[in-house]
Write a protein that holds these residues in place. Structure first.
Motif, PDB file in Angstrom:
ATOM      1  N   ARG A 204      59.844 -42.330 -19.132  1.00 12.16           N
ATOM      2  CA  ARG A 204      60.282 -43.109 -20.291  1.00 12.16           C
ATOM      3  C   ARG A 204      61.656 -42.645 -20.755  1.00 12.16           C
ATOM      4  O   ARG A 204      62.544 -43.461 -21.057  1.00 12.16           O
ATOM      5  N   GLU A 205      61.854 -41.329 -20.823  1.00 11.82           N
ATOM      6  CA  GLU A 205      63.141 -40.788 -21.255  1.00 11.82           C
ATOM      7  C   GLU A 205      64.268 -41.201 -20.314  1.00 11.82           C
ATOM      8  O   GLU A 205      65.373 -41.534 -20.756  1.00 11.82           O
ATOM      9  N   VAL A 208      65.069 -44.978 -20.900  1.00  6.03           N
ATOM     10  CA  VAL A 208      65.857 -45.166 -22.124  1.00  6.03           C
ATOM     11  C   VAL A 208      67.300 -44.728 -21.889  1.00  6.03           C
ATOM     12  O   VAL A 208      68.252 -45.412 -22.302  1.00  6.03           O
ATOM     13  N   ARG A 213      65.084 -51.013 -22.769  1.00  8.84           N
ATOM     14  CA  ARG A 213      64.373 -51.119 -24.039  1.00  8.84           C
ATOM     15  C   ARG A 213      62.889 -50.944 -23.776  1.00  8.84           C
ATOM     16  O   ARG A 213      62.343 -51.546 -22.846  1.00  8.84           O
ATOM     17  N   ILE A 214      62.216 -50.152 -24.590  1.00  7.69           N
ATOM     18  CA  ILE A 214      60.782 -49.944 -24.422  1.00  7.69           C
ATOM     19  C   ILE A 214      60.026 -51.150 -24.983  1.00  7.69           C
ATOM     20  O   ILE A 214      60.199 -51.527 -26.139  1.00  7.69           O
ATOM     21  N   CYS A 218      54.703 -48.299 -26.688  1.00  7.67           N
ATOM     22  CA  CYS A 218      55.321 -47.794 -27.916  1.00  7.67           C
ATOM     23  C   CYS A 218      55.883 -48.938 -28.766  1.00  7.67           C
ATOM     24  O   CYS A 218      56.466 -49.881 -28.243  1.00  7.67           O
ATOM     25  N   HIS A 220      58.454 -48.529 -30.478  1.00  7.25           N
ATOM     26  CA  HIS A 220      59.834 -48.072 -30.687  1.00  7.25           C
ATOM     27  C   HIS A 220      60.355 -47.434 -29.405  1.00  7.25           C
ATOM     28  O   HIS A 220      59.590 -47.149 -28.477  1.00  7.25           O
ATOM     29  N   GLY A 221      61.657 -47.193 -29.378  1.00  9.53           N
ATOM     30  CA  GLY A 221      62.276 -46.528 -28.237  1.00  9.53           C
ATOM     31  C   GLY A 221      62.712 -45.117 -28.544  1.00  9.53           C
ATOM     32  O   GLY A 221      63.393 -44.480 -27.732  1.00  9.53           O
ATOM     33  N   CYS A 224      58.751 -39.742 -28.644  1.00 10.65           N
ATOM     34  CA  CYS A 224      57.321 -39.843 -28.932  1.00 10.65           C
ATOM     35  C   CYS A 224      56.980 -38.928 -30.102  1.00 10.65           C
ATOM     36  O   CYS A 224      57.362 -37.752 -30.128  1.00 10.65           O
ATOM     37  N   VAL A 263      54.181 -46.830 -19.272  1.00 11.44           N
ATOM     38  CA  VAL A 263      55.365 -47.266 -20.011  1.00 11.44           C
ATOM     39  C   VAL A 263      55.872 -48.541 -19.348  1.00 11.44           C
ATOM     40  O   VAL A 263      55.853 -48.671 -18.118  1.00 11.44           O
ATOM     41  N   ALA A 265      59.249 -51.167 -19.647  1.00  6.79           N
ATOM     42  CA  ALA A 265      60.589 -51.244 -20.230  1.00  6.79           C
ATOM     43  C   ALA A 265      61.395 -52.326 -19.534  1.00  6.79           C
ATOM     44  O   ALA A 265      61.110 -52.703 -18.392  1.00  6.79           O
TER      45      ALA A 265
END
Length: 332
Positions: A204-205, A208, A213-214, A218, A220-221, A224, A263, A265
């Motif tokens: 995920r990191e 981003v 965009r997540i 989640c 939000h982006g 965590c 995840v 995105a």
């Protein structure tokens, strides 16, 4: 008129013939070894699926669970990107193709599909299973070494399911970066364990950082909100057990729950949910307790009581992984 057959039913039917000719003892031994690999922490640079016996056992034991987990993740992504339909799909480390079935279940229709894996027996069986599926029979099943040397052609969607646990940290990072450079959307699914969540969080990191965009799970982006080492984010999908599945595991129930982390995105605008239920709701007399991950970002326990009216009814029907509040309540 007969009702259309769902992808889940079609997959079970495709697997049924395979199970008929599978010796139970050989299947049990192969499944036990595969479970050890699935739960293990030691990366491997050799294919986990060695021959047809292994592949048949994998398909019977793991394919329905992988399908349901990936489909659940894809449905959450689709809800965050309404109207978007992938024009092409690449499934990296796809084995027998469970994720390709899940993509078709989420977005029916024909599209270019490529399944990449380093295990030729898995690709062969995946091709065989997909031969009777109108949306998948034209898919390409291509052998590829999954790692730092992998290259991908541009496509709309890349899925990577239950693969990162088989790779070294360097190969994991390279795979995520390669997927991000090739795709408009990336969906990664791992086992719902602390280690699986850690791998998803690292992916995920990187997504981003690559400008994605997540979309889900989640709201939000940002980072965590779970304090490292205190908990892990994972969800559950209900899986119907095959007769072989029940025999090998010694269980009598017709289902089990597959725990997974994921995840999803995208490079294009998405609309994440305002909050997501991140634990199984606790239903008590006159109230429902919901553990939520919210947009702030923050974790919060919400108490919904009878005095909340329709929202209370919605809370009683809420499930682990659902958006909160429900879409119809958001529109009010």
């Amino acid at each position: 008129m007969n009702a259309p057959v769902s992808s889940a039913d079609a997959l079970r039917a495709a697997l049924a013939g395979l199970l008929d000719g599978l010796p139970p003892k050989a299947a049990a031994q192969a499944v036990e070894r595969l479970i050890a690999n699935y739960r293990g922490r030691t990366p491997t640079d050799a294919p986990v699926l060695r021959d047809r016996s292994d592949v048949a056992a994998y398909a019977a034991y793991r394919m329905p669970a992988t399908f349901e987990a990936v489909r659940t993740a894809l449905e959450a992504f689709a809800a965050a990107a309404p109207g978007w339909v992938p024009g092409g799909h690449v499934d990296v480390g796809g084995g027998t193709g469970a994720a390709t079935w899940a993509v078709h279940a989420t977005w029916p229709g024909e599209r270019p599909v490529t399944v990449l894996d380093w295990a030729e027996p898995a690709l062969a069986l995946g091709r065989e299973l997909a031969a009777g599926h109108p949306g998948l029979r034209a898919a390409r099943w291509q052998r590829a070494r999954i790692g730092q040397a992998l290259t991908l052609e541009s496509t709309d969607l890349v899925t990577v399911s239950y693969v990162l646990n088989e790779l070294t940290p360097a190969d994991r990072a390279a795979l995520v970066d390669t997927a991000a450079s090739a795709a408009r959307a990336v969906v990664i699914v791992e086992p719902g364990t602390p280690d699986g969540y850690a791998r998803v969080l690292q992916a995920r990191e990187r997504l981003v950082a690559a400008g994605f965009r997540i979309a889900a799970p989640c709201p939000h982006g940002a980072a965590c909100p779970i304090a490292p080492g205190t908990d892990w984010c994972h969800f559950s999908a209900r899986v119907s057990r095959s007769s072989l599945h029940r025999q090998v595991k010694g269980g009598s129930l017709a289902y089990e729950d597959e725990k997974f982390s994921y995840v999803a995105a995208a490079r294009f605008p998405v609309a994440p949910v305002p909050a997501r239920v991140v634990r199984r709701p606790q239903i008590r007399k006159g109230q429902v307790l919901l553990d939520l991950c919210e947009t702030e970002p923050a974790l919060r326990r919400a108490t919904v009581t009878k005095r909340h009216g329709d929202l209370y009814k919605a809370a009683r029907d809420a499930d682990w992984g659902d958006a909160w509040p429900p879409a119809d309540e958001q529109r009010r």
